[in-house]
Design a protein around this motif. Structure first.
Motif, PDB file in Angstrom:
ATOM      1  N   THR A  90      -0.247  -1.092  -3.092  1.00 43.54           N
ATOM      2  CA  THR A  90       0.256  -1.224  -1.959  1.00 43.54           C
ATOM      3  C   THR A  90      -0.748  -0.898  -0.957  1.00 43.54           C
ATOM      4  OG1 THR A  90       1.314   0.754  -2.099  1.00 43.54           O
ATOM      5  CG2 THR A  90       2.495  -0.929  -3.134  1.00 43.54           C
ATOM      6  N   GLN A  91      -1.502   0.187  -1.067  1.00 40.45           N
ATOM      7  CA  GLN A  91      -2.363   0.608  -0.045  1.00 40.45           C
ATOM      8  C   GLN A  91      -3.112  -0.726   0.625  1.00 40.45           C
ATOM      9  OE1 GLN A  91      -5.481   3.195  -1.425  1.00 40.45           O
ATOM     10  NE2 GLN A  91      -5.835   3.807   0.925  1.00 40.45           N
ATOM     11  N   LYS A  92      -3.625  -1.514  -0.452  1.00 36.30           N
ATOM     12  CA  LYS A  92      -4.356  -2.735   0.188  1.00 36.30           C
ATOM     13  C   LYS A  92      -3.412  -3.882   1.078  1.00 36.30           C
ATOM     14  CE  LYS A  92      -7.217  -0.552  -2.547  1.00 36.30           C
ATOM     15  NZ  LYS A  92      -6.220   0.480  -3.368  1.00 36.30           N
ATOM     16  N   ALA A  93      -2.209  -3.810   0.762  1.00 38.45           N
ATOM     17  CA  ALA A  93      -1.479  -4.720   1.549  1.00 38.45           C
ATOM     18  C   ALA A  93      -1.345  -3.938   2.715  1.00 38.45           C
ATOM     19  CB  ALA A  93       0.101  -4.752   0.859  1.00 38.45           C
ATOM     20  N   MET A  94      -1.628  -2.730   3.108  1.00 35.65           N
ATOM     21  CA  MET A  94      -1.333  -2.082   4.531  1.00 35.65           C
ATOM     22  C   MET A  94      -2.711  -2.256   5.563  1.00 35.65           C
ATOM     23  SD  MET A  94       1.460   0.899   3.657  1.00 35.65           S
ATOM     24  CE  MET A  94       0.738   1.392   2.058  1.00 35.65           C
TER      25      MET A  94
END
Length: 478
Positions: free
Chosen positions: A251-255
Motif C-alpha cells: 500500500t505504501q507504493k500506492a501512496m
C-alpha cells in the motif's frame, strides 16, 4: 561460471542504476516523512504500477512458484487481480483521505481509546514479518537462482550479501523515490525477459507438454495439493485483501502519487499486468523444467534458464533477476524503516530530527539481521509454500483489526488488540502443534478463515465485556 554472464549482468545493473540516478538527481528533498517514505507524493501512475509489480514480483514468485513445477500455483496471481481492484476502489481513497504514511495510522484514527497500542502492535507484526521472513527469504531465493544460473561458482551467501548491499544503497541514498523508479525500469526488463523465457522454454520441448503428470497441469487442486480448489472461495479471498490492501509493503507504493486518481490508475495498471502476464511466467517455466530436468524443486527456474539461454542472454536475465531482487528488497526495507520511523521512534526515542539519517541507520540494521537469517531458509522444501504458511501468523490477525476498525463503531483499541493477539496465538498453535500432529486436518488456507472470524469475534466480545459500543458503522467509505 561464465565470465560473460557476470560481466553482462553487472553492466546492465550499472545501466539501471545510472538511469535511476538520472531520473531522481534533480529532485529537491525536504527530509520529511512524505519525502523519504512516500517519494514526496510526486510520482505518476506508471511508477505506482512499476513499484507495486516489482515489490511483489521477485524471486519469491519466479523461483518459488516455478519451484512447485505445477500450473496450480497460478491461482495466487490470478486471485491477486481481485485484491488489486479492492485496493484501487476501496482502500486507496481511504488512505489518501486520511493522509496516511503507514497503514497503521489509519487504525489509530478509526479506533476509540488506547489507539497507540493497536497501532504499535500491528506495526510490530509487520516489522516481524519483514525482518524475519520477507527480506531474508527474498535474498535467499535470489541468491539461489543466481547460484544455479552461474553453475554454483559463486557462494550463495556471497550473492545474498551483494544483493543486500545494493538494495540497502538504493534505500539509503534515494528513499522510496529511487526505489520506485528503479522498480519501474527493472520491471520492463524483468517482464520482457521472463516472457522470452516462457517462449524459449516451450520451444525447447516443441510446445509439447505430454509426459508431464496430470496433477502438474491441472488448475483444479485436490485436498493434498498446495491450493485445494475450494480454498479459492474461502481463505484465498481474505489473503488477497490483506496482502494488497492492508500490507504496508504494497500500500505504501500506492501512496506515492499526487492524488487518488493517479494512484488508482497505477494500481489498475498493475492489476492488468497481474492477470495477463504474471500467472504465465511464474508457472509454465517450472512445468517445462519438470519435463526437461525432472522434479528439481526450487532450483527449477535457474537450471532451466541456464539450459535454454546462450551465455550473454543468460547474463542479461541474471541482471534482470538481480534487479528484481534488489528492487523488491529495497522496497521492503523502505517500508520497514517507515514503520519504525513513523510508529516507534517518536514514542520510544523521541522526535526524529533527520529522517534520512534515521533511514540509513535503520536500513543497515535490518539488512544485517536479514543477511544473518538467509541460511535458515536453505532447508525449506518449497520457499513459496513456506512463505504462504508463515504469512498466516500475521495476515489474518492484522486483517481482523482493519475489519473491526472500519466496519464496527465504538470498538476500543484494546479490544482490537485482544482479537489480533488471539489470532496470532491460534494460528501459531495450528501451524506448529495441531497440524503437525494431525489433530486438525484443515488446509492452512481454510484455517485462515477460522483465524479471521474468531479474531473479529474475540475483539467484539472483548469490547462488549469492557463496556464499549457495538454496531455497524456506515462510515466505511467516508
Amino acid at each position: 561460471m561464465n565470465g560473460v554472464q557476470v560481466a553482462v549482468a553487472l553492466g546492465i545493473l550499472a545501466l539501471i542504476a545510472l538511469a535511476t540516478w538520472a531520473k531522481v538527481r534533480t529532485t529537491r528533498h525536504d527530509g520529511s516523512e512524505r519525502d523519504v517514505y512516500l517519494a514526496g507524493g510526486g510520482l505518476s501512475w506508471l511508477y505506482v504500477a512499476g513499484a507495486i509489480t516489482l515489490t511483489n514480483l521477485s524471486t519469491d514468485q519466479l523461483v518459488g512458484m516455478n519451484g512447485n513445477q505445477m500450473l496450480l500455483l497460478a491461482w495466487w496471481e490470478i486471485s491477486g487481480f481481485v485484491g488489486l481492484l479492492i485496493l484501487a476502489f476501496v482502500f486507496v481513497p481511504i488512505y489518501y483521505r486520511n493522509g496516511c504514511t503507514t497503514v497503521t495510522q489509519l487504525l489509530e484514527r478509526r479506533y476509540a481509546g488506547d489507539t497507540a497500542g493497536v497501532r504499535l502492535l500491528i506495526s510490530a507484526l509487520f516489522l516481524f514479518g519483514n525482518v524475519l521472513i520477507y527480506v531474508p527469504a527474498g535474498l535467499y531465493s535470489g541468491a539461489l537462482f543466481l547460484n544455479a544460473l552461474f553453475g554454483g561458482g559463486i557462494p550463495l551467501i556471497a550473492l545474498a550479501a551483494f544483493l543486500a548491499a545494493v538494495s540497502a544503497a538504493y534505500t539509503i541514498l534515494g528513499g522510496l523515490r529511487a526505489v520506485a523508479v528503479m522498480d519501474t525500469y527493472s520491471g520492463f526488463g524483468v517482464l520482457g525477459v521472463a516472457l522470452l523465457i516462457v517462449v524459449l522454454a516451450l520451444s525447447a520441448i516443441g510446445w509439447d507438454l505430454s509426459g508431464v503428470p496430470a496433477e502438474r497441469l491441472t488448475f483444479i487442486g485436490d485436498a493434498n495439493s498446495p491450493i485445494p480448489f475450494h480454498t479459492l472461495f474461502t481463505g484465498m479471498v481474505f489473503i488477497q485483501i490483506y496482502y494488497w490492501s492492508t500490507n504496508q509493503n504494497i500500500t505504501q507504493k500506492a501512496m506515492i502519487a499526487p492524488n487518488v486518481r493517479e494512484a488508482q490508475k497505477g494500481v489498475l495498471a498493475a492489476a492488468v499486468v497481474r492477470i495477463l502476464i504474471i500467472p504465465v511466467i511464474v508457472t509454465l517455466p517450472g512445468v517445462v523444467a519438470y519435463k526437461l530436468l525432472g522434479p528439481v524443486g526450487d532450483k527449477a527456474y535457474g537450471l532451466l534458464v541456464a539450459h535454454i539461454l546462450p551465455p550473454w542472454l543468460a547474463g542479461a536475465f541474471a541482471a534482470m533477476i538481480a534487479a528484481a531482487v534488489i528492487a523488491h528488497t529495497a522496497a521492503i526495507l523502505n517500508a520497514t524503516v517507515a514503520l519504525y520511523a513513523v510508529d516507534f521512534h517518536p514514542r520510544i526515542v523521541g522526535a526524529v530530527r533527520d529522517q534520512w539519517r534515521l533511514s540509513g541507520v535503520a536500513t543497515l540494521v535490518v539488512t544485517a539481521i536479514a543477511l544473518v537469517l538467509v541460511p535458515v531458509y536453505a532447508g525449506a522444501n518449497s520457499i513459496i509454500n513456506l512463505l504462504q504458511q508463515l504469512n498466516g501468523l500475521s495476515s489474518m490477525p492484522v486483517l481482523s483489526a482493519f475489519i473491526v476498525g472500519l466496519v464496527f463503531r465504538g470498538v476500543s483499541g484494546r479490544a482490537a488488540m485482544v482479537g489480533v493477539i488471539w489470532g496470532v496465538l491460534l494460528y501459531a498453535l495450528f501451524q506448529f502443534v495441531l497440524a503437525p500432529r494431525g489433530w486438525v486436518t484443515l488446509h492452512y488456507i481454510d484455517f485462515m478463515v477460522v483465524v479471521l472470524a474468531s479474531s473479529v469475534a474475540a475483539a467484539l466480545i472483548a469490547n462488549r465485556i469492557s463496556g464499549g459500543e457495538r454496531g455497524i458503522d456506515a462510515g466505511l467509505f467516508t
